[in-house]
Design a protein around this motif. Structure first.
Motif, short mmCIF file in Angstrom:
data_model
loop_
_atom_site.label_atom_id
_atom_site.label_comp_id
_atom_site.label_asym_id
_atom_site.label_seq_id
_atom_site.Cartn_x
_atom_site.Cartn_y
_atom_site.Cartn_z
N MET A 153 12.70 15.55 -7.17
CA MET A 153 11.51 14.75 -6.85
C MET A 153 11.13 14.88 -5.38
N LYS A 154 12.15 14.94 -4.53
CA LYS A 154 11.90 15.09 -3.09
C LYS A 154 11.26 16.44 -2.79
N ASP A 155 11.78 17.49 -3.43
CA ASP A 155 11.23 18.84 -3.23
C ASP A 155 9.80 18.92 -3.76
N LEU A 156 9.55 18.32 -4.93
CA LEU A 156 8.21 18.36 -5.51
C LEU A 156 7.22 17.57 -4.67
N GLN A 157 7.68 16.46 -4.09
CA GLN A 157 6.80 15.67 -3.23
C GLN A 157 6.34 16.50 -2.03
N GLN A 158 7.28 17.23 -1.44
CA GLN A 158 6.94 18.05 -0.27
C GLN A 158 6.09 19.25 -0.67
N ILE A 195 4.95 26.31 -19.17
CA ILE A 195 6.12 27.13 -18.84
C ILE A 195 6.38 27.09 -17.33
N GLU A 196 5.30 27.17 -16.57
CA GLU A 196 5.40 27.11 -15.11
C GLU A 196 5.98 25.77 -14.65
N MET A 197 5.55 24.68 -15.30
CA MET A 197 6.03 23.35 -14.93
C MET A 197 7.51 23.18 -15.29
N LEU A 198 7.92 23.66 -16.46
CA LEU A 198 9.32 23.56 -16.86
C LEU A 198 10.21 24.35 -15.91
N LYS A 199 9.70 25.49 -15.48
CA LYS A 199 10.44 26.30 -14.51
C LYS A 199 10.53 25.58 -13.16
N LEU A 200 9.43 24.92 -12.79
CA LEU A 200 9.37 24.20 -11.52
C LEU A 200 10.39 23.06 -11.47
N VAL A 201 10.59 22.39 -12.60
CA VAL A 201 11.54 21.27 -12.62
C VAL A 201 12.96 21.70 -12.95
N MET A 259 10.13 14.89 -18.60
CA MET A 259 9.22 13.77 -18.30
C MET A 259 8.52 13.99 -16.96
N ILE A 260 9.27 14.51 -15.99
CA ILE A 260 8.67 14.79 -14.67
C ILE A 260 7.63 15.90 -14.80
N ALA A 261 7.93 16.91 -15.61
CA ALA A 261 6.98 18.01 -15.84
C ALA A 261 5.70 17.49 -16.47
N ILE A 262 5.82 16.59 -17.45
CA ILE A 262 4.63 16.00 -18.09
C ILE A 262 3.82 15.20 -17.07
N ALA A 263 4.52 14.39 -16.26
CA ALA A 263 3.84 13.53 -15.28
C ALA A 263 3.13 14.34 -14.21
N HIS A 289 0.84 -1.20 0.00
CA HIS A 289 0.00 0.00 0.00
C HIS A 289 0.87 1.25 0.00
N VAL A 290 0.26 2.35 -0.39
CA VAL A 290 0.92 3.66 -0.38
C VAL A 290 -0.02 4.65 0.29
N LYS A 291 0.48 5.34 1.30
CA LYS A 291 -0.33 6.34 1.99
C LYS A 291 -0.21 7.69 1.30
N LYS A 292 -1.13 8.58 1.60
CA LYS A 292 -1.09 9.92 1.00
C LYS A 292 0.16 10.66 1.46
N GLY A 293 0.89 11.23 0.49
CA GLY A 293 2.10 11.98 0.79
C GLY A 293 3.33 11.14 1.08
N GLU A 294 3.21 9.81 0.90
CA GLU A 294 4.30 8.90 1.23
C GLU A 294 5.06 8.49 -0.03
N ALA A 295 6.36 8.18 0.14
CA ALA A 295 7.18 7.66 -0.95
C ALA A 295 7.57 6.22 -0.62
N VAL A 296 7.21 5.30 -1.50
CA VAL A 296 7.48 3.88 -1.30
C VAL A 296 8.38 3.38 -2.42
N GLY A 297 9.47 2.71 -2.05
CA GLY A 297 10.38 2.15 -3.04
C GLY A 297 10.09 0.68 -3.26
N ILE A 298 10.10 0.24 -4.53
CA ILE A 298 9.98 -1.18 -4.86
C ILE A 298 11.30 -1.59 -5.50
N VAL A 299 12.03 -2.50 -4.84
CA VAL A 299 13.37 -2.85 -5.30
C VAL A 299 13.47 -4.35 -5.59
N GLY A 300 14.49 -4.71 -6.36
CA GLY A 300 14.73 -6.11 -6.69
C GLY A 300 15.52 -6.20 -7.98
#
Length: 331
Positions: free
Chosen positions: A198-203, A134-140, A165-169, A30-41
């Motif tokens: 990504m960490k800054d955008l998440q917060q 433009i705002e999104m490109l500036k943000l990233v 890609m992050i701006a599009i997403a 599961h993933v909670k709101k505002g949480e970052a979960v890693g899937i590794v392997g």
């Protein structure tokens, strides 16, 4: 904290000439709101198939959803039609794909690729969408965003393509962002910049993140919890601190031993995990890791272990955690 996404007993197979590849076998997390979960392997463990199943991006056939459910805001996405999923993709769930050069359309400008979802999902006019892009490109962190809007992917560097890609997403401010190996093709300096972004955008945006990766350093930098997968199954789950300091599954310990550490003596060699993953056309009856595990017992090859909880937030699928095994070890 409220759960945004719940994956319960997900089973995904692929019909191939030689039989049925059981790529994802009873995966739950599961993933909670505002949480970052890693899937590794390791490669082929099923982590990318799991991620793409959430977005329903796997063509069927050859893929077959054999069972389970994917609950997003309480709704089972596996029951959604393609038309219904198109309303979810981009708007509520965004995805950063593994290779931006092949994921971005080389015939469309970066601006066109960002504004497409804004016009479709947000009902913006072209002018409004351009301003948002433009705002999104500036943000990233892309310089001269108004100029870059009219450029094509080949005019961007590798790091800038990944930022695009992050701006599009994130253009429609989705509540969940799935990042599938977003830093694999980048050098370490750009990797660090992308992870920091990504960490800054998440917060900033309070976005939940699923980070799909084989790089434990990436997980340590970004994530709150870790899900470890092997041979299509989840074998361990826990917080960052638990997984990195108190791993319970031999496979997790093997992954950590094979990664260089700053506190490791220079003359100490890394210890690889010997052997190869099992054939998922005919998965083993017992623990899939038994043939590669230095601590395997007879029961490991005969019966597949269930999860054993070692704390409120950590659990592992391993017979070594069974109370009877603990008694044998202590005697």
């Amino acid at each position: 904290m409220e759960r945004l996404l719940e994956v319960n007993d997900l089973q995904v197979s692929f019909q191939v000439r030689d039989g049925e590849v059981q790529a994802v076998r009873d995966v739950s997390f599961h993933v909670k709101k505002g949480e970052a979960v890693g899937i590794v392997g390791e490669s082929g463990c099923g982590k990318s198939v799991t991620a793409q199943s959430i977005m329903k991006l796997i063509p069927s056939p050859p893929a077959v959803f054999k069972g389970g459910e994917i609950l997003f805001n309480g709704q089972n996405l596996l029951r959604y039609s393609e038309k219904e999923m198109q309303k979810v993709r981009g708007k509520e769930i965004g995805m950063i794909f593994q290779d931006p050069m092949t994921s971005l359309n080389p015939t469309l400008t970066i601006g066109k690729q960002i504004t497409e979802s804004l016009i479709k999902h947000q009902g913006m006019s072209q002018k409004e969408a351009d301003l948002r892009a433009i705002e999104m490109l500036k943000l990233v962190g892309i310089p001269n965003p108004d100029k870059r809007l009219g450029q094509y992917p080949h005019e961007f560097s590798g790091g800038m393509r990944q930022r695009a890609m992050i701006a599009i997403a994130l253009a429609c401010n989705p509540s969940l962002l799935i990042a599938d190996e977003p830093t694999t093709a980048l050098d370490v300096t750009i990797q660090a910049q992308i992870l920091r972004l990504m960490k800054d955008l998440q917060q900033t945006l309070d976005t939940s993140i699923i980070m799909i990766t084989h790089d434990l350093g990436v997980v340590a930098e970004l994530c709150d919890r870790v899900v470890v997968m092997y041979a299509g199954k989840v074998v361990e789950e826990g917080t960052i601190e638990e997984i990195f300091t108190r791993p319970k599954h031999p496979y997790t310990r093997g992954l950590l031993r094979s990664v260089p550490r700053l506190d490791q003596p220079k003359d100490e060699d890394l210890i690889p995990i010997f052997g190869t993953p099992p054939d998922l056309i005919k998965p083993p009856v017992g623990c899939a890791f038994a043939d590669r595990c230095p601590e395997a017992m007879k029961v490991c090859k005969a019966i597949d272990p269930t999860f054993y909880e070692t704390s409120d937030t950590q659990k592992a699928r391993c017979w070594l955690l069974d109370p009877m095994a603990q008694e044998v070890k202590s005697s």
